[in-house]
Write a protein that holds these residues in place. Structure first.
Motif, PDB file in Angstrom:
ATOM      1  N   TYR A  27     -27.123 -23.918  -0.545  1.00  0.00           N
ATOM      2  CA  TYR A  27     -28.476 -24.042  -1.067  1.00  0.00           C
ATOM      3  C   TYR A  27     -29.398 -24.667  -0.023  1.00  0.00           C
ATOM      4  O   TYR A  27     -28.960 -25.413   0.845  1.00  0.00           O
TER       5      TYR A  27
ATOM      6  N   ALA B 163     -31.425 -30.093  -4.962  1.00  0.00           N
ATOM      7  CA  ALA B 163     -31.391 -29.834  -6.399  1.00  0.00           C
ATOM      8  C   ALA B 163     -30.497 -28.644  -6.724  1.00  0.00           C
ATOM      9  O   ALA B 163     -30.259 -28.352  -7.896  1.00  0.00           O
TER      10      ALA B 163
ATOM     11  N   LYS C   5     -31.051 -25.379  -6.311  1.00  0.00           N
ATOM     12  CA  LYS C   5     -31.807 -24.342  -7.006  1.00  0.00           C
ATOM     13  C   LYS C   5     -32.034 -23.114  -6.118  1.00  0.00           C
ATOM     14  O   LYS C   5     -31.930 -22.002  -6.581  1.00  0.00           O
ATOM     15  N   GLN C   6     -32.367 -23.310  -4.840  1.00  0.00           N
ATOM     16  CA  GLN C   6     -32.703 -22.198  -3.947  1.00  0.00           C
ATOM     17  C   GLN C   6     -31.484 -21.790  -3.131  1.00  0.00           C
ATOM     18  O   GLN C   6     -31.074 -22.495  -2.214  1.00  0.00           O
ATOM     19  N   LYS C   7     -30.920 -20.630  -3.443  1.00  0.00           N
ATOM     20  CA  LYS C   7     -29.738 -20.153  -2.736  1.00  0.00           C
ATOM     21  C   LYS C   7     -30.104 -19.780  -1.306  1.00  0.00           C
ATOM     22  O   LYS C   7     -31.175 -19.242  -1.048  1.00  0.00           O
TER      23      LYS C   7
END
Length: 137
Positions: free
Chosen positions: A76, A80, A82-84
């Motif tokens: 990531y 957090a 969230k963004q791969k």
């Protein structure tokens, strides 16, 4: 004797009708005040999402030099998770720059390449690094 106690505890018939009339009006005013107070309390205070409970024993607790992937992992861009940003192949190694916790309280490893991965023990393992103090090879 029992009948005498029952009669003495009950008020007169006229009082009963008056008290029920006042009870119904009091109940009506109570319901109106509770509905107005519940709506005002919900608007003044935002409801926060409860955080998920995390078993910290299933995560790495100290920063290690390197990790080895036990299975294919997703990397990531942010802590957090969230963004791969890519993947890490099974049985591959990577160097760790720091161990921190994200906003949810999940321990996260920042790798030397700037990517993040969860520090869960079922995902990664800590390899024993080879040391050659006598320089045999």
């Amino acid at each position: 004797m029992l009948a005498g106690l029952l009669l003495s505890s009950q008020p007169a018939l006229a009082d009963t009708t008056d008290s029920t009339a006042t009870n119904t009006t009091a109940a009506a005013t109570n319901t109106s005040t509770t509905t107005s107070s519940s709506s005002s309390s919900s608007t003044s205070k935002p409801v926060a999402k409860p955080k998920a409970k995390i078993n910290l024993k299933s995560y790495l607790s100290k920063k290690n030099i390197a990790i080895r992937a036990k299975k294919n992992l997703t990397l990531y861009k942010d802590s957090a998770l969230k963004q791969k940003s890519g993947s890490m192949a099974k049985k591959s190694y990577s160097l760790v720059s720091k161990l921190s916790k994200n906003a949810d309280g999940v321990p996260v490893l920042k790798l030397k390449n700037g990517k993040y991965v969860a520090a869960k023990k079922s995902y990664v393992s800590v390899p024993k690094l080879y040391q050659n103090p006598k320089k045999y090879h």
